[in-house]
Design a protein around this motif. Structure first.
Motif, PDB file in Angstrom:
ATOM      1  N   SER A  82      16.609  80.233  22.064  1.00 18.38           N
ATOM      2  CA  SER A  82      17.159  80.345  20.679  1.00 18.38           C
ATOM      3  C   SER A  82      17.225  81.852  20.105  1.00 18.38           C
ATOM      4  CB  SER A  82      16.104  79.020  19.960  1.00 18.38           C
ATOM      5  OG  SER A  82      14.813  79.823  19.836  1.00 18.38           O
ATOM      6  N   GLY A  83      17.571  81.918  19.022  1.00 19.36           N
ATOM      7  CA  GLY A  83      17.742  83.276  18.440  1.00 19.36           C
ATOM      8  C   GLY A  83      18.543  84.128  19.265  1.00 19.36           C
ATOM      9  N   ASN A  84      18.210  85.370  18.785  1.00 23.17           N
ATOM     10  CA  ASN A  84      18.982  86.462  19.704  1.00 23.17           C
ATOM     11  C   ASN A  84      20.354  86.347  19.714  1.00 23.17           C
ATOM     12  OD1 ASN A  84      16.263  87.369  20.946  1.00 23.17           O
ATOM     13  ND2 ASN A  84      16.618  85.596  22.356  1.00 23.17           N
ATOM     14  N   THR A  85      20.619  85.951  18.447  1.00 25.27           N
ATOM     15  CA  THR A  85      22.297  85.820  18.295  1.00 25.27           C
ATOM     16  C   THR A  85      22.830  87.049  17.901  1.00 25.27           C
ATOM     17  OG1 THR A  85      21.924  85.277  15.859  1.00 25.27           O
ATOM     18  CG2 THR A  85      22.429  83.514  17.521  1.00 25.27           C
ATOM     19  N   GLN A  86      22.227  88.326  17.511  1.00 16.10           N
ATOM     20  CA  GLN A  86      22.874  89.460  17.345  1.00 16.10           C
ATOM     21  C   GLN A  86      23.331  90.186  18.371  1.00 16.10           C
ATOM     22  OE1 GLN A  86      19.512  88.902  17.447  1.00 16.10           O
ATOM     23  NE2 GLN A  86      18.611  90.412  18.766  1.00 16.10           N
ATOM     24  N   THR A  87      23.031  89.753  19.863  1.00 11.93           N
ATOM     25  CA  THR A  87      23.591  90.002  20.988  1.00 11.93           C
ATOM     26  C   THR A  87      24.883  89.717  21.293  1.00 11.93           C
ATOM     27  OG1 THR A  87      22.502  88.392  22.319  1.00 11.93           O
ATOM     28  CG2 THR A  87      21.253  90.427  21.946  1.00 11.93           C
ATOM     29  N   CYS A  88      25.351  88.572  20.541  1.00 13.36           N
ATOM     30  CA  CYS A  88      26.716  88.114  20.689  1.00 13.36           C
ATOM     31  C   CYS A  88      27.136  87.529  19.504  1.00 13.36           C
ATOM     32  CB  CYS A  88      26.487  86.761  21.894  1.00 13.36           C
ATOM     33  SG  CYS A  88      27.981  86.116  22.253  1.00 13.36           S
ATOM     34  N   PRO A  89      27.886  88.198  18.491  1.00 19.02           N
ATOM     35  CA  PRO A  89      28.382  87.756  17.225  1.00 19.02           C
ATOM     36  C   PRO A  89      29.286  86.782  17.333  1.00 19.02           C
ATOM     37  CG  PRO A  89      28.257  90.261  17.753  1.00 19.02           C
ATOM     38  CD  PRO A  89      28.145  89.901  18.793  1.00 19.02           C
ATOM     39  N   CYS A  90      30.204  86.499  18.287  1.00 16.41           N
ATOM     40  CA  CYS A  90      31.091  85.748  18.194  1.00 16.41           C
ATOM     41  C   CYS A  90      30.426  84.447  18.468  1.00 16.41           C
ATOM     42  CB  CYS A  90      32.031  86.034  19.379  1.00 16.41           C
ATOM     43  SG  CYS A  90      33.071  84.690  19.859  1.00 16.41           S
ATOM     44  N   TYR A  91      29.519  84.287  19.332  1.00 13.97           N
ATOM     45  CA  TYR A  91      28.668  83.147  19.564  1.00 13.97           C
ATOM     46  C   TYR A  91      28.071  82.761  18.267  1.00 13.97           C
ATOM     47  CZ  TYR A  91      25.553  80.047  22.202  1.00 13.97           C
ATOM     48  OH  TYR A  91      25.023  78.936  22.650  1.00 13.97           O
ATOM     49  N   ALA A  92      27.405  83.651  17.593  1.00 18.18           N
ATOM     50  CA  ALA A  92      26.733  83.530  16.492  1.00 18.18           C
ATOM     51  C   ALA A  92      27.448  83.044  15.206  1.00 18.18           C
ATOM     52  CB  ALA A  92      25.896  84.710  16.024  1.00 18.18           C
ATOM     53  N   ASN A  93      28.739  83.526  15.151  1.00 23.48           N
ATOM     54  CA  ASN A  93      29.289  83.375  13.990  1.00 23.48           C
ATOM     55  C   ASN A  93      30.505  81.945  13.814  1.00 23.48           C
ATOM     56  OD1 ASN A  93      28.463  85.527  12.675  1.00 23.48           O
ATOM     57  ND2 ASN A  93      30.141  86.911  13.767  1.00 23.48           N
ATOM     58  N   MET A  94      30.399  81.123  15.017  1.00 23.71           N
ATOM     59  CA  MET A  94      31.325  80.121  15.270  1.00 23.71           C
ATOM     60  C   MET A  94      30.678  79.087  14.332  1.00 23.71           C
ATOM     61  SD  MET A  94      32.836  78.749  18.816  1.00 23.71           S
ATOM     62  CE  MET A  94      33.231  80.560  19.467  1.00 23.71           C
ATOM     63  N   THR A  95      31.223  78.242  13.634  1.00 24.76           N
ATOM     64  CA  THR A  95      30.698  77.348  12.689  1.00 24.76           C
ATOM     65  C   THR A  95      31.805  75.969  13.009  1.00 24.76           C
ATOM     66  OG1 THR A  95      32.302  77.938  10.851  1.00 24.76           O
ATOM     67  CG2 THR A  95      30.139  78.691  10.895  1.00 24.76           C
ATOM     68  N   THR A  96      31.052  74.722  12.534  1.00 22.90           N
ATOM     69  CA  THR A  96      31.583  73.423  12.786  1.00 22.90           C
ATOM     70  C   THR A  96      32.631  73.312  11.417  1.00 22.90           C
ATOM     71  OG1 THR A  96      30.063  72.354  11.542  1.00 22.90           O
ATOM     72  CG2 THR A  96      29.948  72.508  13.981  1.00 22.90           C
ATOM     73  N   HIS A  97      33.151  72.106  11.311  1.00 22.51           N
ATOM     74  CA  HIS A  97      33.913  71.899  10.193  1.00 22.51           C
ATOM     75  C   HIS A  97      32.983  71.945   8.965  1.00 22.51           C
ATOM     76  CE1 HIS A  97      37.783  71.466  12.095  1.00 22.51           C
ATOM     77  NE2 HIS A  97      37.217  70.454  13.339  1.00 22.51           N
ATOM     78  N   GLY A  98      31.937  71.576   9.096  1.00 24.23           N
ATOM     79  CA  GLY A  98      31.102  71.297   7.824  1.00 24.23           C
ATOM     80  C   GLY A  98      30.276  72.704   7.483  1.00 24.23           C
ATOM     81  N   ASN A  99      30.764  73.666   8.219  1.00 22.91           N
ATOM     82  CA  ASN A  99      30.180  75.101   7.983  1.00 22.91           C
ATOM     83  C   ASN A  99      28.895  75.238   8.312  1.00 22.91           C
ATOM     84  OD1 ASN A  99      32.272  76.344   6.950  1.00 22.91           O
ATOM     85  ND2 ASN A  99      31.887  75.713   4.995  1.00 22.91           N
ATOM     86  N   ARG A 100      28.346  74.483   9.585  1.00 19.84           N
ATOM     87  CA  ARG A 100      27.128  74.715  10.220  1.00 19.84           C
ATOM     88  C   ARG A 100      27.239  75.319  11.486  1.00 19.84           C
ATOM     89  NH1 ARG A 100      24.037  68.968  10.639  1.00 19.84           N
ATOM     90  NH2 ARG A 100      22.132  70.530  11.047  1.00 19.84           N
ATOM     91  N   ARG A 101      26.419  76.167  11.927  1.00 18.22           N
ATOM     92  CA  ARG A 101      26.382  76.525  13.159  1.00 18.22           C
ATOM     93  C   ARG A 101      26.699  75.988  14.334  1.00 18.22           C
ATOM     94  NH1 ARG A 101      21.250  79.995  14.346  1.00 18.22           N
ATOM     95  NH2 ARG A 101      21.761  78.959  16.238  1.00 18.22           N
ATOM     96  N   LYS A 102      28.047  76.199  15.139  1.00 14.11           N
ATOM     97  CA  LYS A 102      28.303  75.517  16.067  1.00 14.11           C
ATOM     98  C   LYS A 102      27.594  75.693  17.509  1.00 14.11           C
ATOM     99  CE  LYS A 102      32.328  74.405  18.882  1.00 14.11           C
ATOM    100  NZ  LYS A 102      32.625  72.907  18.553  1.00 14.11           N
ATOM    101  N   CYS A 103      27.065  77.083  17.871  1.00 15.97           N
ATOM    102  CA  CYS A 103      26.525  77.138  18.966  1.00 15.97           C
ATOM    103  C   CYS A 103      25.132  77.064  19.018  1.00 15.97           C
ATOM    104  CB  CYS A 103      26.927  78.550  19.269  1.00 15.97           C
ATOM    105  SG  CYS A 103      28.661  78.843  19.390  1.00 15.97           S
ATOM    106  N   PRO A 104      24.588  76.677  19.880  1.00 17.31           N
ATOM    107  CA  PRO A 104      22.988  76.262  20.148  1.00 17.31           C
ATOM    108  C   PRO A 104      22.265  77.681  20.087  1.00 17.31           C
ATOM    109  CG  PRO A 104      23.958  75.524  21.964  1.00 17.31           C
ATOM    110  CD  PRO A 104      25.128  75.980  20.997  1.00 17.31           C
TER     111      PRO A 104
END
Length: 104
Positions: A82-104
């Motif tokens: 979990s975490g470490n999303t700064q290493t992959c901004p594309c992965y971290a910025n993807m959201t669902t239709h409800g504006n929740r983070r899509k990627c675990p």
């Protein structure tokens, strides 16, 4: 004299043609190098990376499915479980239709 002028003109035209052919070949080689560079990145093993990322999840199948979608789009999975999303901004910025983070 007429023969030497014709010979000189022929030589000049030959050199001009040779320069044009060389210029075309150089442009072709350069464009091939650019197109190869654009596709030179390697696809990562999304299955293995997502299995490692989702191994501690309470819902591993759901986690792997979401992670696999994100990995396929971004060609990146952050390290760890979990975490470490700064290493992959594309992965971290993807959201669902409800504006929740899509990627675990």
């Amino acid at each position: 004299m007429a023969i030497s002028k014709a010979l000189l003109a022929s030589l000049f035209l030959s050199l001009l043609l040779l320069e044009q052919v060389q210029s075309i070949q150089t442009d072709h080689v350069a464009s091939n190098a650019i197109s190869e560079a654009a596709y030179s990145y390697k696809k990562i093993d999304c299955g293995g990376k997502c299995s490692a990322r989702c191994r501690l999840s309470s819902r591993p199948r759901l986690c792997k499915r979401a992670c696999g979608t994100c990995c396929a789009r971004c060609n990146c999975v952050p390290p760890g479980t979990s975490g470490n999303t700064q290493t992959c901004p594309c992965y971290a910025n993807m959201t669902t239709h409800g504006n929740r983070r899509k990627c675990p």
